[in-house]
Scaffold this motif. Structure first.
Motif, PDB file in Angstrom:
ATOM      1  N   PRO A  38       0.870  -1.291   0.109  1.00  0.00           N
ATOM      2  CA  PRO A  38       0.029  -0.222   0.073  1.00  0.00           C
ATOM      3  C   PRO A  38       0.757   1.336  -0.050  1.00  0.00           C
ATOM      4  O   PRO A  38       1.817   1.255   0.643  1.00  0.00           O
ATOM      5  CB  PRO A  38      -0.789  -0.145   1.278  1.00  0.00           C
ATOM      6  N   VAL A  64      -7.505  -7.092  -4.060  1.00  0.00           N
ATOM      7  CA  VAL A  64      -7.404  -6.861  -2.707  1.00  0.00           C
ATOM      8  C   VAL A  64      -8.480  -7.173  -1.895  1.00  0.00           C
ATOM      9  O   VAL A  64      -9.482  -6.643  -2.200  1.00  0.00           O
ATOM     10  CB  VAL A  64      -6.522  -5.725  -2.447  1.00  0.00           C
ATOM     11  N   TYR A  67      -6.912  -5.811   4.599  1.00  0.00           N
ATOM     12  CA  TYR A  67      -5.741  -4.890   4.892  1.00  0.00           C
ATOM     13  C   TYR A  67      -5.342  -5.258   6.628  1.00  0.00           C
ATOM     14  O   TYR A  67      -6.337  -5.347   7.232  1.00  0.00           O
ATOM     15  CB  TYR A  67      -5.929  -3.427   4.658  1.00  0.00           C
ATOM     16  N   GLY A  81     -11.216  -5.116   1.850  1.00  0.00           N
ATOM     17  CA  GLY A  81     -10.585  -4.579   0.967  1.00  0.00           C
ATOM     18  C   GLY A  81     -11.219  -3.272   0.574  1.00  0.00           C
ATOM     19  O   GLY A  81     -10.363  -2.682  -0.141  1.00  0.00           O
ATOM     20  N   HIS A  84      -9.955   2.036   3.561  1.00  0.00           N
ATOM     21  CA  HIS A  84      -8.740   2.333   3.686  1.00  0.00           C
ATOM     22  C   HIS A  84      -8.462   3.435   4.754  1.00  0.00           C
ATOM     23  O   HIS A  84      -7.663   4.342   4.591  1.00  0.00           O
ATOM     24  CB  HIS A  84      -8.547   3.047   2.021  1.00  0.00           C
ATOM     25  N   ALA A 103      -1.320  -5.372   2.503  1.00  0.00           N
ATOM     26  CA  ALA A 103      -2.395  -5.890   1.718  1.00  0.00           C
ATOM     27  C   ALA A 103      -2.535  -7.457   1.569  1.00  0.00           C
ATOM     28  O   ALA A 103      -1.454  -8.015   1.672  1.00  0.00           O
ATOM     29  CB  ALA A 103      -2.528  -5.263   0.369  1.00  0.00           C
TER      30      ALA A 103
END
Length: 324
Positions: A38, A64, A67, A81, A84, A103
Motif C-alpha cells: 500500500p 485486494v 488490509y 478490501g 482504507h 494488503a
C-alpha cells in the motif's frame, strides 16, 4: 495409425488425469502473486490515545480482499478490501508509534509492508471533560464529479484542538490535524447530493458538537478532474554532464494531508511514477528527470496526484519545453 482430433483430445485428457497436470490459466491455477505494498499511507494523532491511519488502495492481479494495520511488529487491525482508513485506539499519551499497512488477497498472499510512518500522541490533560467548541459552519464546492473541497471555521478548546473529523451523513470519512481548516473529499459519485459536517476532537477524546451541515452536489457526467489537479505547474530544462533534464515545480492539491505519489506524463504517454519518501512536500514540490542528450527536442509534460482514496486526480496544465 492416424488419430482423429477427438482421439487426440481423449489421450491428452487421460495424460493430464494420470499426471495431475494443470491447464495454463485454468480455473484451478493458484494465485501466488502478492498485492503491491500500500502507498500513500498517512497517520494523524486524533487524541492522546488514538491515531487515524489512512492509505491508498493497493493493486493486485486478482483484487485486494483485506488490509492489516501494524503498530510496530504487532497487527492491531484487520479491515476488508474496500476500507482504507481506521482509528487505532488504546494508545498512550506522549508516546511515539510507528505504523505500517499490508494488503492481502483472496489466496492469503500478503504484500510487503508500506513505508513506516511515526506519529507522537499529544500529552494527556488532567481531568479534561470539556469538549471543544462547535466548528464554524463549513463551506465547500464540488470539484468535478467525484470530489469536493471543504473548509470550516476553527474550534476553540482550553487544552487545544487535536484533530478535526469529517462526516458524510452519519459516517466518519476523514480526519485531519487540528491545524488544518480545509480538506479534499474524494471517492464521490457523479451527480449526487452529499451532506457534510465537521467535529473537533481534543487530546482527551472529547468531541465537539457537529458543525452545521453543508450540502454539496457533485457535477453530473464525466469528470475533468481540475479540482484535484496540482496547480502552479511549471517546467523548464537544464543541461548537466552532457545530458538534458526537465525540472518540474508545482503546488500539491489540497487533500487535508500530504500527497506522496505522482504520475508524470511525457509526450502523450505515462513516463514514470514519482513517490516521495519520508515527509512529502505540502506547499511546493519539485522533481527533475533525464530526457536525453539531443538539443532542440520539444517535449510536452504534465502530472497528476494519487488521492487518499487510491484514485488518480486530474492532470495539471500541460507545459511545453525545448532542450537547449
Amino acid at each position: 495409425m492416424r488419430r482423429t482430433p477427438h482421439a487426440l483430445l481423449a489421450v491428452t485428457a487421460a495424460a493430464c488425469t494420470l499426471t495431475a497436470c494443470a491447464w495454463s490459466g485454468g480455473q484451478d491455477a493458484k494465485d501466488v502473486q502478492p498485492p503491491a505494498a500500500p502507498r500513500g499511507v498517512t497517520v494523524q494523532a486524533g487524541s492522546a490515545t488514538t491515531a487515524h491511519v489512512m492509505w491508498n488502495q493497493a493493486t493486485d492481479d486478482t483484487g485486494v480482499t483485506g488490509y492489516d494495520v501494524y503498530r510496530g511488529a504487532a497487527k492491531v487491525e484487520h479491515l476488508p478490501g474496500d476500507k482504507h482508513m481506521v482509528d487505532v485506539v488504546g494508545l498512550k499519551p506522549s508516546t511515539a508509534y510507528t505504523f505500517t499497512v499490508k494488503a492481502r488477497d483472496a489466496e492469503g498472499n500478503v504484500s510487503p509492508a508500506s513505508k513506516k510512518l511515526t506519529v507522537t500522541t499529544p500529552a494527556a490533560t488532567a481531568a479534561d471533560r470539556k469538549p471543544p467548541s462547535r466548528p464554524g459552519k463549513p463551506s465547500g464546492s464540488a470539484e468535478g464529479s467525484r470530489a469536493a473541497t471543504l473548509s470550516w471555521g476553527a474550534s476553540s478548546d482550553d487544552q487545544g484542538v487535536a484533530s478535526y473529523e469529517i462526516y458524510q451523513g452519519t459516517s466518519k470519512i476523514h480526519s485531519v490535524a487540528g491545524s488544518e481548516r480545509r480538506t479534499l473529499v474524494t471517492g464521490l459519485r457523479p451527480g449526487t447530493a452529499y451532506r457534510f459536517t465537521v467535529k473537533a476532537l481534543d487530546a482527551a477524546d472529547n468531541a465537539s458538537p457537529a458543525s452545521r451541515a453543508v450540502r454539496i452536489t457533485t457535477v453530473a457526467g464525466r469528470d475533468d478532474g481540475r479540482g484535484t489537479a496540482p496547480t502552479d505547474f511549471r517546467a523548464r530544462t537544464h543541461h548537466a554532464d552532457g545530458a538534458y533534464y526537465i525540472d518540474l515545480a508545482w503546488t500539491p492539491p489540497h487533500t487535508g494531508g500530504a500527497v506522496s505519489e505522482y504520475q508524470i506524463h511525457l509526450d502523450g504517454r505515462t513516463a514514470t511514477s514519482l513517490v516521495f519518501g519520508g515527509t512529502a512536500p505540502r506547499k511546493k514540490a519539485t522533481h527533475s528527470f533525464y530526457v536525453g542528450k539531443k538539443p532542440g527536442d520539444t517535449h510536452r509534460v504534465k502530472l497528476r496526484a494519487k488521492l487518499p482514496d487510491g484514485t488518480w486526480g486530474g492532470y495539471s496544465r500541460e507545459r511545453k519545453v525545448t532542450t537547449g
